[in-house]
Motif scaffolding. Structure first.
Motif, short mmCIF file in Angstrom:
data_model
loop_
_atom_site.label_atom_id
_atom_site.label_comp_id
_atom_site.label_asym_id
_atom_site.label_seq_id
_atom_site.Cartn_x
_atom_site.Cartn_y
_atom_site.Cartn_z
N ASP A 87 0.82 -1.21 0.00
CA ASP A 87 0.00 0.00 0.00
C ASP A 87 0.85 1.26 0.00
O ASP A 87 0.46 2.28 -0.59
N TYR A 88 1.99 1.22 0.67
CA TYR A 88 2.86 2.38 0.64
C TYR A 88 3.31 2.65 -0.80
O TYR A 88 3.21 3.78 -1.30
N LEU A 89 3.77 1.63 -1.47
CA LEU A 89 4.24 1.79 -2.85
C LEU A 89 3.09 2.21 -3.76
O LEU A 89 3.27 3.01 -4.69
N ARG A 90 1.90 1.69 -3.51
CA ARG A 90 0.75 1.96 -4.37
C ARG A 90 0.20 3.37 -4.19
O ARG A 90 -0.17 4.03 -5.17
N PHE A 91 0.14 3.85 -2.94
CA PHE A 91 -0.62 5.07 -2.66
C PHE A 91 0.20 6.28 -2.23
O PHE A 91 -0.36 7.34 -2.00
N ARG A 92 1.52 6.14 -2.09
CA ARG A 92 2.32 7.30 -1.67
C ARG A 92 2.17 8.45 -2.66
O ARG A 92 2.05 9.62 -2.27
N THR A 93 2.16 8.16 -3.94
CA THR A 93 1.97 9.21 -4.95
C THR A 93 0.58 9.82 -4.85
O THR A 93 0.40 11.02 -5.03
N THR A 94 -0.43 9.00 -4.54
CA THR A 94 -1.81 9.49 -4.43
C THR A 94 -1.94 10.54 -3.35
O THR A 94 -2.66 11.53 -3.51
N VAL A 95 -1.26 10.35 -2.22
CA VAL A 95 -1.39 11.30 -1.10
C VAL A 95 -0.35 12.41 -1.15
O VAL A 95 -0.34 13.28 -0.27
N SER A 96 0.51 12.43 -2.17
CA SER A 96 1.55 13.45 -2.21
C SER A 96 0.99 14.87 -2.22
O SER A 96 1.62 15.77 -1.61
N PRO A 97 -0.18 15.16 -2.84
CA PRO A 97 -0.71 16.53 -2.74
C PRO A 97 -0.99 16.96 -1.30
O PRO A 97 -0.84 18.14 -0.96
N VAL A 98 -1.41 16.02 -0.46
CA VAL A 98 -1.66 16.33 0.94
C VAL A 98 -0.35 16.72 1.63
O VAL A 98 -0.29 17.69 2.41
N LEU A 99 0.69 15.98 1.34
CA LEU A 99 1.98 16.22 1.98
C LEU A 99 2.59 17.53 1.48
O LEU A 99 3.15 18.30 2.28
N GLU A 100 2.44 17.79 0.20
CA GLU A 100 2.96 19.05 -0.34
C GLU A 100 2.21 20.24 0.25
O GLU A 100 2.82 21.26 0.59
N ALA A 101 0.89 20.11 0.38
CA ALA A 101 0.10 21.20 0.95
C ALA A 101 0.44 21.44 2.41
O ALA A 101 0.25 22.55 2.94
N GLY A 102 0.96 20.41 3.07
CA GLY A 102 1.32 20.55 4.48
C GLY A 102 2.37 21.61 4.73
O GLY A 102 2.45 22.16 5.84
#
Length: 361
Positions: A87-102
């Motif tokens: 799941d980390y490999l699959r979804f890390r890119t999906t949540v990257s906008p959240v991390l960038e907005a942080g």
């Protein structure tokens, strides 16, 4: 549209959270079913799995960590989670906008920060050896002396895909853990394309039936309604008139299904993954659970709802579980709490000589 009572919503959520009955699954499979477990501190997922898996043993998760089947890393909501490697490999890119907005929360502390340059420098540092964030900040400060050291560390944490480097400490990680590049640790590349629709269905399978706002609360991703509209989902109406969405094969047991008492650790995702949390906790009890310094206390449930707090400690060989109920506790419920609580103590403190469950008030 079919109306779902509050009790029906509660039982549906508990069933997929493995809290109606413990599941006969591996720790890795359970973490996958839950789409990760918030891991603010390393012990919390162990306790959460103990409450959800039949016969769960600490050593099983230790092995999964050592064998790199699960990792502890910054993910949903920009917080630390224990997730499967897949799941980390699959979804890390999906949540990257959240991390960038942080990065926006840095405010004035982010003055002079050039994220791309910091990311490149941090990757170079961490490629050499695992480092603590104190070491990362100190090294980056030498390269970017005009930038706030906390901003440098936060930028690294949010933008560089890293996992915590495990040790032989109990609960698999030391208090001041080191970090290492995720792709190096896992020997695989991140999935390059965002998969938000897939993440929605995984969320609903673990936390549904739910609303787009609930998904946004859990993931940190925004503007989720179009994702829900594009998927083939079941729809229901709750007692407040909200439309709830669910995967077609999601478990929705009879509302009268019994729900045994269960102990949840601090920061359990069940208490963090819905915009409105009445399915698991009454509004009047929230101030006792969600603190002003952003902690979420350890709780226990009775008949599927949060009914009190718990703490555990060991002194001079005596392990004590202290219950703080929010109201009157029936005698038969107290007996169930004592039985389940003693078992939890034996899991937490296997070397204790004596075990006791006490109640405040």
């Amino acid at each position: 549209m079919v109306l779902m009572s509050a009790r029906a919503v509660n039982r549906a959520t508990l069933a997929r959270q493995m809290l109606v009955e413990r599941a006969d699954v591996s720790g890795v499979e359970a973490v996958g079913r839950l789409v990760g477990m918030q891991g603010q501190e390393p012990k919390h997922p162990y306790v959460g799995l103990w409450s959800r898996i039949d016969g769960f043993e600490e050593a099983e998760l230790d092995r999964a960590v050592a064998e790199r089947d699960v990792v502890r890393a910054t993910m949903f909501r920009g917080t630390l989670h224990l997730v499967t490697a897949a799941d980390y490999l699959r979804f890390r890119t999906t949540v990257s906008p959240v991390l960038e907005a942080g990065l926006k929360i840095l405010g004035d502390r982010g003055e002079g920060l050039e994220p791309a340059k910091v990311v490149a420098a941090a990757k170079k540092l961490l490629a050499k050896e695992p480092l603590t964030f104190t070491e990362v900040r100190d090294a980056l400060q030498q390269q970017f002396p005009e930038v706030n050291e906390r901003a440098l560390g936060f930028c690294t944490r949010m933008l560089v895909p890293l996992v915590m480097y495990p040790t032989d400490a109990r609960w698999s990680w030391s208090a001041n853990a080191r970090f290492t590049p995720a792709e190096d640790w896992l020997g695989s590349k991140l999935h390059t394309r965002a998969e938000p629709k897939e993440l929605v269905t995984r969320y609903l399978a673990a936390f549904g039936p739910a609303t787009p706002a609930d998904f946004q609360t859990w993931s940190g991703l925004q503007k989720a309604k179009p994702l829900f509209d594009d998927l083939e989902l079941e729809t229901f109406t709750d007692e407040a008139g909200r439309t709830l969405y669910d995967v077609p094969d999601g478990p929705r047991p009879d509302p009268d299904t019994p729900a045994p008492v269960r102990f949840l650790p601090e920061f359990d995702n069940l208490l963090l993954s819905h915009a409105k949390r009445e399915r698991i906790i009454a509004d009047e009890h929230k101030p006792a659970v969600y603190t002003k310094n952003l902690r979420v206390k350890s709780t226990y449930t009775v008949d599927g709802l949060v009914a009190g707090l718990w703490t555990a400690e060991k002194k001079r060989g005596v392990a004590t579980l202290t219950l703080t109920p929010f109201g009157r506790t029936l005698k038969r419920t107290l007996t169930e709490l004592e039985r389940e609580g003693t078992a939890l103590l034996r899991f937490l403190e296997p070397d204790a000589k004596t075990y006791q469950v006490v109640t405040n008030g």
